[in-house]
Design an enzyme around this catalytic site. Structure first.
Site, mmCIF file in Angstrom:
data_model
loop_
_atom_site.group_PDB
_atom_site.id
_atom_site.type_symbol
_atom_site.label_atom_id
_atom_site.label_comp_id
_atom_site.label_asym_id
_atom_site.label_seq_id
_atom_site.Cartn_x
_atom_site.Cartn_y
_atom_site.Cartn_z
ATOM 1 N N ARG A 141 -2.575 3.799 -10.424
ATOM 2 C CA ARG A 141 -3.287 4.686 -9.517
ATOM 3 C C ARG A 141 -2.952 6.141 -9.754
ATOM 4 O O ARG A 141 -3.759 7.018 -9.619
ATOM 5 C CB ARG A 141 -2.887 4.386 -8.065
ATOM 6 C CG ARG A 141 -3.611 3.279 -7.414
ATOM 7 C CD ARG A 141 -3.028 3.053 -6.054
ATOM 8 N NE ARG A 141 -1.555 3.006 -6.168
ATOM 9 C CZ ARG A 141 -0.730 2.881 -5.157
ATOM 10 N NH1 ARG A 141 -1.220 2.793 -3.936
ATOM 11 N NH2 ARG A 141 0.572 2.840 -5.334
ATOM 12 N N LYS A 180 12.412 -5.112 -0.054
ATOM 13 C CA LYS A 180 12.204 -4.667 1.322
ATOM 14 C C LYS A 180 11.720 -5.833 2.177
ATOM 15 O O LYS A 180 11.096 -6.756 1.654
ATOM 16 C CB LYS A 180 11.157 -3.542 1.360
ATOM 17 C CG LYS A 180 11.671 -2.223 0.806
ATOM 18 C CD LYS A 180 10.610 -1.158 0.844
ATOM 19 C CE LYS A 180 9.565 -1.363 -0.233
ATOM 20 N NZ LYS A 180 8.605 -0.254 -0.344
ATOM 21 N N SER A 217 -0.522 -1.040 0.184
ATOM 22 C CA SER A 217 -0.218 -1.992 1.249
ATOM 23 C C SER A 217 0.525 -1.300 2.384
ATOM 24 O O SER A 217 0.277 -1.569 3.564
ATOM 25 C CB SER A 217 0.611 -3.151 0.689
ATOM 26 O OG SER A 217 -0.134 -3.884 -0.249
ATOM 27 N N HIS A 250 -6.130 -4.291 -4.959
ATOM 28 C CA HIS A 250 -5.653 -5.457 -5.699
ATOM 29 C C HIS A 250 -6.821 -6.372 -6.084
ATOM 30 O O HIS A 250 -6.886 -6.884 -7.202
ATOM 31 C CB HIS A 250 -4.663 -6.269 -4.844
ATOM 32 C CG HIS A 250 -3.423 -5.540 -4.469
ATOM 33 N ND1 HIS A 250 -3.005 -5.376 -3.161
ATOM 34 C CD2 HIS A 250 -2.487 -4.902 -5.211
ATOM 35 C CE1 HIS A 250 -1.871 -4.696 -3.132
ATOM 36 N NE2 HIS A 250 -1.529 -4.382 -4.357
#
Lengths: 160, 160, 160, 160, 160, 160
Positions: free
Chosen positions: F91, F42, F129, F18
């Site tokens: 990505r 979540k 993450s 990030h």
């Protein structure tokens, strides 16, 4: 050339796809350690003991296969076992990406451990533990998807 | 456990990505045979002799690496060499699909030979022999993409 | 914040997909340089002059668009033009991988130049210069695929 | 419900993968027209007559299969044949993208013609006409990849 | 040629993407059975009755469309309905892989039932029931994403 | 040319991946607003305040970076902030598809806001993450994956 390979997974339960990978790894490595994780992020149908026992039952003819419980970081476990190889099966593009990320992370965490990938046999391309549990829950036959002994245990488990 | 691995390719020329795969295969196999094909469907920049020599030059410190010319079916060549493993590097999804098809075909042609895949190191993810030749032809630097000795030969070859 | 962007390509010919990217880039950058390569690895239907002229014709209302010929390494050309951004359109997964490799290579060659990607509008998702030339050669209509002025030139060119 | 389906391709030569698609289409459509293109962008091993004849030979038991030469735009050919469906086999992600683009283009050119896709049987997942020709040229067996009658013709053709 | 097709899904709720598939299937099959599953693994916003009723409302002009609840194995349900075709829409690569696995499994469970795929219209490429529910929950407009009648019911449901 | 860019995410916590995107965006835009969502579907490890504070700590040297909480529709938030650009990092192929769908939806909801994508640096290709939290929970080192200050807070948080 005394390669020890770890084949990690949840194996809830092992399918013919997993067994095919194990059988193809057997002649390539001095020892193949099937490492059954007890850290699964999702609830499992079978207990860790049952998952280990089922794999033991269907791999008992291979003298260089061991089945073990593991927890914690895979690379730390591999170190403790003096393993230098992690084996993973690849089925599909989405597998590929996840596996690429895991292999890269593990290489960063311990560069001495190499991840080797085998392509899943095309007959097992569509198999997954979760698909098998869903079919069984809906009353379908698992013939050709898992060994007989595992099919029976799934039925027992679901009838409880 | 006397595994002999073949790492086949065109290697026109070998890049740091290829060398990374070779270096990671060295500790895993009794012998690593880098098999340079002379059947390339496309015209090559370097002759088969040059492509072999360049890999020999940059792998000379590894006693269990051999570099050879091969032609014909890969599985037949592997048989003749008593190799039981084919090594392939994976970079990307499009690689993955092509490689999946090749590995399945080879397994059908000879089920005793196993294809094992290694993920390309992320630093070499974007490298390809053709990209390197294009950059060199346009006057760009190849530092970090190929060994110095190979960069020099590319420049020589392109200046002819 | 005086960003100069380069939008490179072969543009043989420009499609509505290319024009959509240009039009969306116009408000974001001080200058948008459409860089038409004369190094195409494949033979082109239109000459470099024709390819440039067609884009000039259909972008003449945008005061900050320039259309230029370029050759050599893209990052060197960008440097010379004092551009700090390369723009690329993405349509599909195979685009994505190729573009990822190009962007990584260019970042290695010159880390000061940033590649920014725009998703192709879904109406143009299926458009490519080669598909358009094939349809035209087979006598199909190009309405909705290229501007009228470009459709006419394709017909002229194919009737020669 | 008098659906007429077109299954277009180069078929140089037809493989077991193609035949599987034809056989699965036979019970679904009033007529299945195998449309062999004579506009291939690449040189073919077999003439258009040979490619048509081989498919006729191996599909002669299906009364609703016709094998024809076609050229020009596929949607125009479909119109002339009063076909309302185009059938395509899907093997892999790269197939998927190309096919998606073709289906979208054809829908734009003629919205009345629907493209339906079938997943290639997993046994044929790795088959392609070009892989088969390469294996044959290198002296490998084609058993299980093409019907016997087609294997013989490939050998004849390659020995000329 | 009396093909009966099943279009299965959760439809929580049906989107313009689903309706486009239904409308394109209508002319191809004697009957199109929209089969709404009550076995969803995730909690649904709408009850099974509401999900069925919404599709009935927006497909009432098609005499050969039926909307039904189903549970259990899809191939068993298809058998009971004497359906020989399963229809699925494809949007993206990740769809493709999941669908490939489902179609292969279903073919193993009952080889007489064929899965046919349609490419989602590019205007609906980005639509999904979950995206629509998220936009509605955040107060966005659903115009162009679902029929008006369904937009109203989503708002009612979310305001409860 | 007063472009204001929003970089939205959950950032639970921010990784080196990030931060690389933020640092590359800084020279391109008049203002970069890191928008931390409090609507995560979540449960998060860190509170919204902690997630914001960590990013503020590691970006404090950039005068044109602001870190803010946001909720609701991203395009509405962008409007309110007079931002004309959304930045996203890519990505992998699975990212690509999800991002393509989000960008298309947002373009439909507000065509004046452009989504620009940057390829994640290959060193961070494998970072996420969730991977980082898993490694930390299993006792692994996060060196090279997150800034030191964030590694410490993860350890604190997990030891509570």
């Amino acid at each position: 050339m005394h390669n020890i390979a770890i084949y990690p997974g949840t194996f809830d339960p092992a399918t013919n796809g997993h067994l095919d990978i194990i059988e193809r790894a057997v002649p390539l490595f001095a020892q193949v350690i099937v490492a059954v994780t007890c850290d699964s992020s999702k609830p499992t149908l079978f207990s860790i003991q049952d998952r280990i026992q089922m794999i033991k039952d269907v791999t008992q003819n291979y003298s260089n296969v061991r089945v073990e419980e593991f927890s914690g970081l895979l690379v730390d476990y591999a170190c403790k076992k003096e393993a230098n190889v992690i084996i993973r099966g690849l089925r599909a593009v989405s597998d590929f990406e996840h596996e690429f990320q895991m292999a890269s992370l593990n290489k960063r965490l311990n560069p001495k451990i190499e991840t080797l990938f085998m392509m899943t046999h095309e007959d097992n391309f569509f198999l997954s533990s979760s698909a098998i549990k869903e079919i069984a829950a809906l009353g379908g036959s698992l013939a050709g998807f898992v060994p007989n002994i595992i099919e029976e245990r799934i039925k027992q488990r679901l009838s409880n």
